[in-house]
Motif scaffolding. Structure first.
Motif, PDB file in Angstrom:
ATOM      1  N   ALA A   1      68.383  52.490  43.036  1.00 49.76           N
ATOM      2  CA  ALA A   1      68.429  51.261  43.840  1.00 49.76           C
ATOM      3  C   ALA A   1      67.610  50.159  43.175  1.00 49.76           C
ATOM      4  N   GLY A   2      66.484  50.548  42.580  1.00 46.89           N
ATOM      5  CA  GLY A   2      65.676  49.551  41.879  1.00 46.89           C
ATOM      6  C   GLY A   2      66.472  48.927  40.733  1.00 46.89           C
ATOM      7  N   ALA A   3      67.185  49.764  39.995  1.00 48.80           N
ATOM      8  CA  ALA A   3      68.015  49.246  38.896  1.00 48.80           C
ATOM      9  C   ALA A   3      69.134  48.361  39.439  1.00 48.80           C
ATOM     10  N   SER A   4      69.678  48.748  40.600  1.00 50.42           N
ATOM     11  CA  SER A   4      70.733  47.929  41.215  1.00 50.42           C
ATOM     12  C   SER A   4      70.185  46.555  41.613  1.00 50.42           C
ATOM     13  N   ASP A   5      68.972  46.539  42.174  1.00 51.94           N
ATOM     14  CA  ASP A   5      68.375  45.251  42.553  1.00 51.94           C
ATOM     15  C   ASP A   5      68.225  44.341  41.337  1.00 51.94           C
ATOM     16  N   ALA A   6      67.847  44.949  40.208  1.00 48.48           N
ATOM     17  CA  ALA A   6      67.703  44.147  38.988  1.00 48.48           C
ATOM     18  C   ALA A   6      69.054  43.580  38.549  1.00 48.48           C
ATOM     19  N   ARG A   7      70.097  44.399  38.639  1.00 48.51           N
ATOM     20  CA  ARG A   7      71.427  43.907  38.243  1.00 48.51           C
ATOM     21  C   ARG A   7      71.938  42.853  39.221  1.00 48.51           C
ATOM     22  N   LEU A   8      71.652  43.066  40.514  1.00 44.34           N
ATOM     23  CA  LEU A   8      72.057  42.063  41.512  1.00 44.34           C
ATOM     24  C   LEU A   8      71.360  40.736  41.217  1.00 44.34           C
ATOM     25  N   ALA A   9      70.092  40.813  40.858  1.00 41.36           N
ATOM     26  CA  ALA A   9      69.338  39.578  40.582  1.00 41.36           C
ATOM     27  C   ALA A   9      69.892  38.861  39.355  1.00 41.36           C
ATOM     28  N   ARG A  10      70.389  39.642  38.389  1.00 47.21           N
ATOM     29  CA  ARG A  10      70.934  39.036  37.173  1.00 47.21           C
ATOM     30  C   ARG A  10      72.382  38.606  37.340  1.00 47.21           C
ATOM     31  N   GLY A  11      72.960  38.896  38.516  1.00 42.85           N
ATOM     32  CA  GLY A  11      74.368  38.551  38.731  1.00 42.85           C
ATOM     33  C   GLY A  11      75.315  39.470  37.984  1.00 42.85           C
ATOM     34  N   GLU A  12      74.864  40.718  37.757  1.00 44.23           N
ATOM     35  CA  GLU A  12      75.696  41.669  37.008  1.00 44.23           C
ATOM     36  C   GLU A  12      76.134  42.838  37.891  1.00 44.23           C
ATOM     37  N   ALA A  13      76.277  42.595  39.183  1.00 45.79           N
ATOM     38  CA  ALA A  13      76.550  43.687  40.113  1.00 45.79           C
ATOM     39  C   ALA A  13      77.928  44.293  39.894  1.00 45.79           C
TER      40      ALA A  13
END
Lengths: 491, 95
Positions: free
Chosen positions: A55-67
């Motif tokens: 989930a932490g990695a997902s949050d980082a991708r969401l923040a980068r707009g790479e979801a």
């Protein structure tokens, strides 16, 4: 806002993208629910740390707009899918301590789409069962109860842990596998949606094999849309599975809004079996009315070989199982029990490692494949299987989908039906024929029994026409408006 | 057709499955129950019907005959219940 564990996948996806909550918060909520609901025995292995890290990695991708399409969505995985470095038991003692050195294709596809693993769910041993009673790790308890009764009920099987976890709001969705009904029947018993795709739609690589000509992975979730989203991520060609089909994966979610006008629905008259409870028959008629009201035309069709489907299945599936399970030898992985010489080692290991139902099926399978009986049983069953598939092909000259009940009853209590294997097999009377023909089918929760338990309706479609199955399933879902929740869910 | 104890013992041997003497009777009963039920397929007319070999029409795929998975001996042996010097250990099979 609703509790994070009450969201559907599509709602959670929107919430994550709008940054209304984080993937970490979503994971924490589900880890908490999973840990509070251990009395259901839905999980064999919990992977809370991996869920939080993912989930932490997902949050980082969401923040980068790479979801990815499933970014940050917490899922439960049936413990029949190999997951690298995490134990895979298949609900059996014989895989004691086994941790796969590689990842199944279906789960790899889900992680690539951004999903997060909460844990591995309980199942009937080697997916052989309709109650989750045959698991070495003990039965799963359904979160549902009969009105006015505290009797513990089965969630169905074999994907019983996955179904209970989805119904009890311990995860947003789960993977299952369906060989003769193992996604659809537990979905019906647990008041959720389960979709078995066409044989070949999802790769079988890394799924512990039961009956290779029938096994197919699919999703369980709380809406038809969620199943469409999950299937889109799970499906696809895999060069490492020679039965995986090389055709594009459609946008299944787009099929949800297809109008029903002009859809031709068949009601197979042979599914009106003796002794079917009146409430199942009434629900089936209600389903006909719901589809008719939305513009479909409904007619009766005939699948004349229906009554031969179960005995055919109980030759073909054990035959393939006896062959697939020959690999458990106590030498390369899993349990090892010493015996006299190498044959003694095999015999002692397999006797200690396989439970009663698996032993029965291995013996039946060995018998129907043995010299002198192969033609009379196995070859004959494969011929009848051709006739069953032909019945469906003829029906699909007249109609686009079939509407049937999913199971002949609501969930039964833990311990019931255990003394007669054949009585247990009858649970799958409405799901096995589509499995033998390799066809896609969905179970949608459609109502409650008189004693307050969920009942499902099934839509069966043409090969690789999951989109029409999803469209018709969504129409049933809209009309049924099933919003009942089990009482036994974690607070 | 009905199975007797000797036949069940023979099948169990073929399947490399040890069945304890006290379980044989129960197993004979259960297997006969299932077999009697599947016997009903004898009534189906299958004259001229091809046995199904693949449920979805597809061509058998071929690939280049090359190694695609790296030979990682440690990974292969990681789950072995008994191993020595990079090999699986089995009971002595040759005198």
């Amino acid at each position: 806002m609703a509790a994070l564990t009450d969201l559907t996948i599509s709602e959670a996806r929107a919430g994550l993208r709008a940054r209304s909550f984080s993937a970490r918060e979503l994971a924490d909520a589900h880890v908490g629910a999973m840990e509070r609901a251990r009395e259901l025995n839905a999980f064999i292995t919990e992977t809370a740390d991996a869920a939080r890290a993912g989930a932490g990695a997902s949050d980082a991708r969401l923040a980068r707009g790479e979801a990815g399409p499933l970014e940050g969505i917490p899922l439960a995985i049936k413990d029949l899918f190999c997951t690298k470095g995490v134990t895979t038991t298949a609900g059996s003692h014989i895989l004691h301590g086994f941790a796969s050195p590689y990842e199944s294709t279906v789960t790899a596809n889900l992680w690539r789409a951004g999903a997060v693993m909460l844990g591995k769910t309980n199942l009937d041993e080697f997916a052989m069962g309709s109650s989750n009673m045959t698991s070495y790790h003990g039965p799963v308890v359904s979160p549902w109860r009969r009105k006015g009764s505290n009797a513990r009920l089965v969630p169905g099987g074999s994907s019983g842990g996955s179904a209970a976890a989805v119904a009890a709001r311990l995860c947003l969705g789960a993977t299952g596998t369906d060989t003769g009904g193992s996604i659809r029947q537990p979905a019906a018993f647990s008041g959720i949606v389960g979709l078995k795709p066409t044989y070949g739609r999802c790769s079988r690589l890394g799924i512990v094999a039961f009956a290779s000509s029938l096994d197919q992975a699919g999703p369980l979730a709380r809406s038809v849309r969620d199943c469409a989203i999950l299937l889109g991520a799970m499906a696809g060609h895999d060069p490492l599975d020679s039965t995986s089909v090389d055709r594009p994966v459609p946008d299944y979610e787009a099929a949800l809004v297809r109008p029903l006008k002009g859809l031709r629905v068949g009601v197979p008259k042979e599914y009106r079996v003796d002794g079917m409870p009146a409430e199942i028959d009434a629900l089936w008629r209600q389903g006909v009315a719901w589809l008719t009201d939305q513009g479909a035309t409904v007619r009766e069709v005939s699948l004349p070989h229906t009554r031969h489907a179960l005995p055919t299945y109980y030759i073909v599936a054990p035959a393939e199982a006896s062959s697939n399970l020959a690999r458990y030898d106590g030498v390369r992985y899993g349990l090892r029990v010493a015996g006299d010489g190498v044959d003694g080692l095999y015999e002692a290991t397999r006797a200690a490692g396989f439970g009663a139902e698996v032993q029965r099926r291995v013996l039946i399978g060995t018998y129907v494949l043995s010299a002198g009986y192969y033609d009379a049983y196995y070859l004959r069953a494969q011929r009848v299987r051709t006739l069953i598939a032909r019945d469906f092909a003829r029906a699909y000259e007249q109609v686009d989908v079939l509407l049937t009940p999913t199971a002949p009853s609501a969930a039964f209590a833990i311990g019931e039906k255990m003394d007669d294997p054949v009585a247990m097999y009858l649970n799958d009377v409405f799901t096995v024929p589509a499995s033998l023909a390799g066809l896609p089918a969905i179970s949608v929760p459609a109502g409650l029994s008189a004693d307050g338990l969920p009942l499902g309706l099934q839509i069966i479609g043409r090969a690789f026409d999951e989109e029409t199955v999803i469209a018709a399933g969504a129409a049933l879902e809209r009309a049924a408006g099933f919003s009942h929740r089990p009482d036994g869910i974690a607070p | 057709m009905s199975l007797d104890k000797a036949t069940v013992a023979r099948i169990a041997r073929l399947a490399r499955l040890r069945i304890e003497a006290q379980d044989q009777e129960r197993m004979v009963g259960e297997l006969n129950g299932i077999l009697t039920w599947i016997e009903q397929l004898r009534a189906v007319d299958v004259e001229g019907v091809e046995p199904m070999t693949s449920v979805v029409a597809m061509d058998l795929v071929l690939r280049e005959d090359v190694v695609t998975i790296p030979g990682d001996r440690d990974a292969v042996l990681a789950n072995a219940p008994a191993k020595e010097h990079g090999f699986f250990v089995v009971p002595k099979v040759v005198e």
